[in-house]
Design a protein around this motif. Structure first.
Motif, PDB file in Angstrom:
ATOM      1  N   MET A 117       0.913  -1.215  -0.004  1.00 28.55           N
ATOM      2  CA  MET A 117       0.001   0.054  -0.035  1.00 28.55           C
ATOM      3  C   MET A 117       0.928   1.381   0.080  1.00 28.55           C
ATOM      4  O   MET A 117       0.524   2.188  -0.621  1.00 28.55           O
ATOM      5  CB  MET A 117      -0.902  -0.008   1.235  1.00 28.55           C
ATOM      6  CG  MET A 117      -1.967  -0.985   1.081  1.00 28.55           C
ATOM      7  SD  MET A 117      -3.112  -0.991   2.778  1.00 28.55           S
ATOM      8  CE  MET A 117      -4.299  -2.245   2.076  1.00 28.55           C
ATOM      9  N   GLN A 118       2.033   0.962   0.663  1.00 27.57           N
ATOM     10  CA  GLN A 118       3.098   2.476   0.650  1.00 27.57           C
ATOM     11  C   GLN A 118       3.260   2.682  -0.489  1.00 27.57           C
ATOM     12  O   GLN A 118       3.500   3.812  -1.227  1.00 27.57           O
ATOM     13  CB  GLN A 118       3.989   2.176   1.786  1.00 27.57           C
ATOM     14  CG  GLN A 118       4.991   3.461   1.766  1.00 27.57           C
ATOM     15  CD  GLN A 118       5.983   2.922   2.806  1.00 27.57           C
ATOM     16  OE1 GLN A 118       6.290   1.899   3.064  1.00 27.57           O
ATOM     17  NE2 GLN A 118       6.798   3.884   3.083  1.00 27.57           N
ATOM     18  N   SER A 119       3.582   1.493  -1.501  1.00 30.25           N
ATOM     19  CA  SER A 119       4.238   1.732  -2.736  1.00 30.25           C
ATOM     20  C   SER A 119       3.084   2.235  -3.788  1.00 30.25           C
ATOM     21  O   SER A 119       3.522   3.085  -4.523  1.00 30.25           O
ATOM     22  CB  SER A 119       4.698   0.239  -3.238  1.00 30.25           C
ATOM     23  OG  SER A 119       5.756   0.087  -2.372  1.00 30.25           O
ATOM     24  N   GLU A 120       1.904   1.861  -3.587  1.00 27.76           N
ATOM     25  CA  GLU A 120       0.790   2.232  -4.122  1.00 27.76           C
ATOM     26  C   GLU A 120       0.706   3.891  -4.028  1.00 27.76           C
ATOM     27  O   GLU A 120       0.166   4.570  -4.810  1.00 27.76           O
ATOM     28  CB  GLU A 120      -0.513   1.615  -4.129  1.00 27.76           C
ATOM     29  CG  GLU A 120      -0.215   0.155  -4.670  1.00 27.76           C
ATOM     30  CD  GLU A 120      -1.703  -0.822  -4.455  1.00 27.76           C
ATOM     31  OE1 GLU A 120      -2.426  -0.165  -3.451  1.00 27.76           O
ATOM     32  OE2 GLU A 120      -1.707  -1.861  -4.703  1.00 27.76           O
ATOM     33  N   LEU A 121       0.568   3.842  -2.667  1.00 26.65           N
ATOM     34  CA  LEU A 121       0.630   5.543  -2.486  1.00 26.65           C
ATOM     35  C   LEU A 121       1.503   6.584  -2.882  1.00 26.65           C
ATOM     36  O   LEU A 121       1.142   7.549  -3.417  1.00 26.65           O
ATOM     37  CB  LEU A 121       0.500   5.519  -0.758  1.00 26.65           C
ATOM     38  CG  LEU A 121       0.408   7.236  -0.134  1.00 26.65           C
ATOM     39  CD1 LEU A 121      -0.944   7.677  -0.434  1.00 26.65           C
ATOM     40  CD2 LEU A 121       0.428   6.993   1.485  1.00 26.65           C
ATOM     41  N   LEU A 122       2.769   5.982  -2.849  1.00 22.94           N
ATOM     42  CA  LEU A 122       3.810   6.660  -3.424  1.00 22.94           C
ATOM     43  C   LEU A 122       3.549   6.988  -4.878  1.00 22.94           C
ATOM     44  O   LEU A 122       3.781   8.178  -5.692  1.00 22.94           O
ATOM     45  CB  LEU A 122       4.941   6.301  -3.116  1.00 22.94           C
ATOM     46  CG  LEU A 122       5.415   6.213  -1.788  1.00 22.94           C
ATOM     47  CD1 LEU A 122       6.749   5.574  -1.379  1.00 22.94           C
ATOM     48  CD2 LEU A 122       5.448   7.746  -1.018  1.00 22.94           C
ATOM     49  N   GLN A 222      -9.004   6.907  -4.405  1.00 26.13           N
ATOM     50  CA  GLN A 222      -8.049   5.710  -4.497  1.00 26.13           C
ATOM     51  C   GLN A 222      -7.249   5.819  -3.053  1.00 26.13           C
ATOM     52  O   GLN A 222      -7.147   5.075  -2.293  1.00 26.13           O
ATOM     53  CB  GLN A 222      -7.290   5.129  -5.534  1.00 26.13           C
ATOM     54  CG  GLN A 222      -6.662   4.134  -5.501  1.00 26.13           C
ATOM     55  CD  GLN A 222      -5.885   3.694  -6.785  1.00 26.13           C
ATOM     56  OE1 GLN A 222      -6.017   4.396  -7.677  1.00 26.13           O
ATOM     57  NE2 GLN A 222      -4.990   2.764  -6.906  1.00 26.13           N
ATOM     58  N   ASN A 223      -6.671   7.149  -3.197  1.00 23.75           N
ATOM     59  CA  ASN A 223      -5.682   7.373  -2.110  1.00 23.75           C
ATOM     60  C   ASN A 223      -6.374   7.510  -0.525  1.00 23.75           C
ATOM     61  O   ASN A 223      -5.804   7.235   0.331  1.00 23.75           O
ATOM     62  CB  ASN A 223      -5.087   8.762  -2.302  1.00 23.75           C
ATOM     63  CG  ASN A 223      -4.060   8.816  -3.640  1.00 23.75           C
ATOM     64  OD1 ASN A 223      -3.594   7.815  -3.930  1.00 23.75           O
ATOM     65  ND2 ASN A 223      -3.725   9.964  -4.101  1.00 23.75           N
ATOM     66  N   ASP A 224      -7.701   7.859  -0.544  1.00 29.56           N
ATOM     67  CA  ASP A 224      -8.224   7.897   0.620  1.00 29.56           C
ATOM     68  C   ASP A 224      -8.506   6.440   0.974  1.00 29.56           C
ATOM     69  O   ASP A 224      -8.565   6.197   2.239  1.00 29.56           O
ATOM     70  CB  ASP A 224      -9.529   8.699   0.427  1.00 29.56           C
ATOM     71  CG  ASP A 224     -10.456   8.771   1.815  1.00 29.56           C
ATOM     72  OD1 ASP A 224      -9.907   9.394   2.501  1.00 29.56           O
ATOM     73  OD2 ASP A 224     -11.433   8.292   1.794  1.00 29.56           O
ATOM     74  N   GLN A 225      -8.909   5.612   0.239  1.00 26.43           N
ATOM     75  CA  GLN A 225      -9.111   4.074   0.531  1.00 26.43           C
ATOM     76  C   GLN A 225      -7.752   3.707   1.075  1.00 26.43           C
ATOM     77  O   GLN A 225      -7.770   2.927   1.908  1.00 26.43           O
ATOM     78  CB  GLN A 225      -9.659   3.344  -0.832  1.00 26.43           C
ATOM     79  CG  GLN A 225      -9.988   2.003  -0.428  1.00 26.43           C
ATOM     80  CD  GLN A 225     -10.451   1.266  -1.532  1.00 26.43           C
ATOM     81  OE1 GLN A 225     -10.623   1.878  -2.612  1.00 26.43           O
ATOM     82  NE2 GLN A 225     -10.827   0.057  -1.322  1.00 26.43           N
ATOM     83  N   ILE A 226      -6.679   3.849   0.171  1.00 27.45           N
ATOM     84  CA  ILE A 226      -5.359   3.462   0.809  1.00 27.45           C
ATOM     85  C   ILE A 226      -5.066   3.949   1.812  1.00 27.45           C
ATOM     86  O   ILE A 226      -4.581   3.120   2.809  1.00 27.45           O
ATOM     87  CB  ILE A 226      -4.328   3.843  -0.430  1.00 27.45           C
ATOM     88  CG1 ILE A 226      -4.700   3.007  -1.604  1.00 27.45           C
ATOM     89  CG2 ILE A 226      -2.935   3.472   0.023  1.00 27.45           C
ATOM     90  CD1 ILE A 226      -3.642   3.500  -2.820  1.00 27.45           C
ATOM     91  N   PHE A 227      -5.200   5.222   2.290  1.00 22.83           N
ATOM     92  CA  PHE A 227      -5.049   5.731   3.448  1.00 22.83           C
ATOM     93  C   PHE A 227      -5.625   5.023   4.784  1.00 22.83           C
ATOM     94  O   PHE A 227      -5.350   4.901   5.708  1.00 22.83           O
ATOM     95  CB  PHE A 227      -5.356   7.140   3.622  1.00 22.83           C
ATOM     96  CG  PHE A 227      -4.219   8.245   3.067  1.00 22.83           C
ATOM     97  CD1 PHE A 227      -2.926   8.128   3.512  1.00 22.83           C
ATOM     98  CD2 PHE A 227      -4.526   9.075   2.048  1.00 22.83           C
ATOM     99  CE1 PHE A 227      -1.810   8.733   3.207  1.00 22.83           C
ATOM    100  CE2 PHE A 227      -3.352   9.929   1.515  1.00 22.83           C
ATOM    101  CZ  PHE A 227      -2.100   9.638   2.081  1.00 22.83           C
ATOM    102  N   ARG A 228      -7.110   4.743   4.502  1.00 21.66           N
ATOM    103  CA  ARG A 228      -7.954   4.112   5.544  1.00 21.66           C
ATOM    104  C   ARG A 228      -7.478   2.680   5.839  1.00 21.66           C
ATOM    105  O   ARG A 228      -7.250   2.301   7.018  1.00 21.66           O
ATOM    106  CB  ARG A 228      -9.292   4.232   4.782  1.00 21.66           C
ATOM    107  CG  ARG A 228     -10.021   5.659   5.111  1.00 21.66           C
ATOM    108  CD  ARG A 228     -11.602   5.328   5.029  1.00 21.66           C
ATOM    109  NE  ARG A 228     -12.146   4.615   3.753  1.00 21.66           N
ATOM    110  CZ  ARG A 228     -12.155   5.236   2.586  1.00 21.66           C
ATOM    111  NH1 ARG A 228     -12.242   6.387   2.619  1.00 21.66           N
ATOM    112  NH2 ARG A 228     -12.777   4.220   1.742  1.00 21.66           N
ATOM    113  N   GLN A 229      -6.852   1.990   4.698  1.00 27.33           N
ATOM    114  CA  GLN A 229      -6.758   0.655   4.829  1.00 27.33           C
ATOM    115  C   GLN A 229      -5.394   0.497   5.833  1.00 27.33           C
ATOM    116  O   GLN A 229      -5.009   0.043   6.662  1.00 27.33           O
ATOM    117  CB  GLN A 229      -6.186   0.085   3.459  1.00 27.33           C
ATOM    118  CG  GLN A 229      -7.720  -0.392   2.873  1.00 27.33           C
ATOM    119  CD  GLN A 229      -7.525  -0.896   1.632  1.00 27.33           C
ATOM    120  OE1 GLN A 229      -6.348  -1.211   0.931  1.00 27.33           O
ATOM    121  NE2 GLN A 229      -8.611  -1.408   0.870  1.00 27.33           N
TER     122      GLN A 229
END
Length: 443
Positions: A117-122, A222-229
């Motif tokens: 998730m960190q890689s996807e976020l970046l 998508q970023n918000d969903q990644i942040f929540r996860q």
């Protein structure tokens, strides 16, 4: 008076115990033994006492035999109950071990998911910045196109005003061999073509801007969903570790600060990300990401600290507890004495493992302890492994949690094969089960 009482007593005895004579006859002589009433009373009393004593002694022996039989039966029943309890505790321990293994697997899966998730976020943040830069370029191009369109409109207005005034100025500016009307028609056609192109470019730019805005909105969702996860994963991962340290009585703030100061290998503190290159205040997403990175740094520090504290059992095979921490009846002398550790009983040669990372400071014979290993850990913690049959580490050797350091035995002051395990903090013995139980839900 006394003679009269004696005569009366003698007469009463004569009634129940008359005088008797026992004759003893030989070949040459005959003799007799006189049994007076008093003598008969004494003999009868002696026989009665002897019979009473025999009856009482027989009753005592029978009662003792019956009582000892009941005691043996009770002891057997208590032994069966104790064995059943030990089996139940062993089953519970195995269940806890399976739960701990499952928790460890969930913990590792959560960390792997966090990394993905960190890689996807970046990557999503990088894409978002590229889209923002593209929108800026499109907007600047659109502004330039709009200026060109306004300039074309101004030229068209000038041409139209010249036509209305009779074309005098146009005629003088027309090239040789062409009429003013042809030049004007060509200029109007070029201006109309430029206007149409400007309008088409503007519409295309607006469409591209709408598409990019839609992509940005999708990426923000998508970023918000990644942040929540990520936030949920951090909460699930950090909370058990924090609870484990607090259950063991270790101050988490001081522990984390000590690890942060002293740890310099891979997996140390992370540097917060900054998504702004213009000297502006960080965006909410940047602040949210930096908060997650700080939580990941805390999780990493917790993992480092957990490796350096004895949150594990020294025996990984089947065993049973034979003595707890605290005051107990001494197995040798029978007196009440303090027991500074926990005893694990298993077969001789059972492998023993280090419960945390550390350095071996003693590996040899110690009075009472037998073959003893001492390991110095961080945070002023020391662990001791006593009564070993074999030592597998040397002084100065650095060990990690789970390393095979020795074998269970019966050396030193013991009554049987077992491991005496101690945990000392600042030189003072504490209950090792505090650390082992605190880690049941984590490892």
């Amino acid at each position: 008076m006394r003679t009269r009482v004696a005569i009366k007593i003698h007469s009463i005895l004569e009634q129940y115990f008359p005088e008797r004579r026992v004759f003893l006859k030989s070949d040459t002589d005959t003799r007799f033994i006189r049994l007076r009433p008093g003598t008969q009373v004494i003999a009868f009393g002696g026989c009665a006492l002897l019979v009473a004593w025999a009856i009482v002694a027989t009753a005592i022996i029978l009662m003792d035999s019956i009582g000892s039989g009941n005691f043996r039966e009770q002891a057997k029943r208590e032994q069966k109950t104790y064995q059943a309890r030990l089996n139940d505790l062993s089953a519970q321990r195995d269940g806890r071990a399976e739960e701990a293994l499952a928790a460890q697997e969930r913990f590792n899966a959560a960390l792997a998911q966090i990394s993905v998730m960190q890689s996807e976020l970046l990557s999503s943040e990088t894409r978002r910045r590229e889209l923002e830069t593209g929108i800026d370029v499109i907007q600047s191009t659109l502004r330039g196109t709009m200026k060109d369109r306004e300039a074309a409109r101004s030229e068209l207005a000038d041409l139209q005003s010249k036509i209305e005034t009779g074309g005098a100025g146009t005629a003088s500016a027309a090239p040789a061999g062409s009429t003013p009307t042809d030049f004007l028609a060509t200029a109007l056609a070029q201006t109309a073509a430029e206007r149409d192109q400007v309008i088409a470019d503007a519409q295309d730019a607006l469409l591209r801007a709408d598409e990019m805005a839609h992509q940005i909105a999708l990426m923000e969702d998508q970023n918000d969903q990644i942040f929540r996860q990520l936030e949920e994963a951090m909460s699930v991962s950090v909370a058990p570790l924090d609870k484990m340290f607090r259950s063991a009585g270790m101050p988490t703030d001081r522990i984390l600060e000590q690890v942060r100061r002293g740890y310099s290998g891979q997996g140390g503190p992370l540097t917060p990300l900054s998504f702004s290159t213009r000297g502006e205040e960080p965006s909410p997403d940047a602040m949210r990401a930096n908060r997650l990175l700080r939580q990941m740094d805390t999780l990493n520090l917790y993992r480092i600290a957990a490796q350096q504290a004895p949150f594990a059992s020294p025996v990984k095979r089947a065993f049973r507890f034979t003595s707890e921490f605290g005051f107990r009846r001494d197995p040798k002398t029978g007196g009440r004495r303090m027991h500074n550790g926990v005893d694990f009983a298993a077969s001789i040669g059972t492998p023993l493992h280090a419960t945390a990372d550390g350095v071996v400071i003693h590996s040899g014979w110690a009075s009472g302890y037998g073959r003893l290993i001492k390991i110095q850990h961080e945070f002023g913690i020391e662990t001791r492994y006593a009564h070993l049959s074999k030592l597998r580490v040397k002084v100065g050797q650095r060990v990690s949690r789970g390393d095979h350091i020795g074998d269970m035995g019966a050396s030193g002051r013991v009554t049987g094969v077992h491991l005496h395990y101690e945990v000392r903090v600042g030189g003072k013995a504490v209950n090792p089960m505090i650390y082992i139980k605190a880690a049941n839900d984590v490892f």
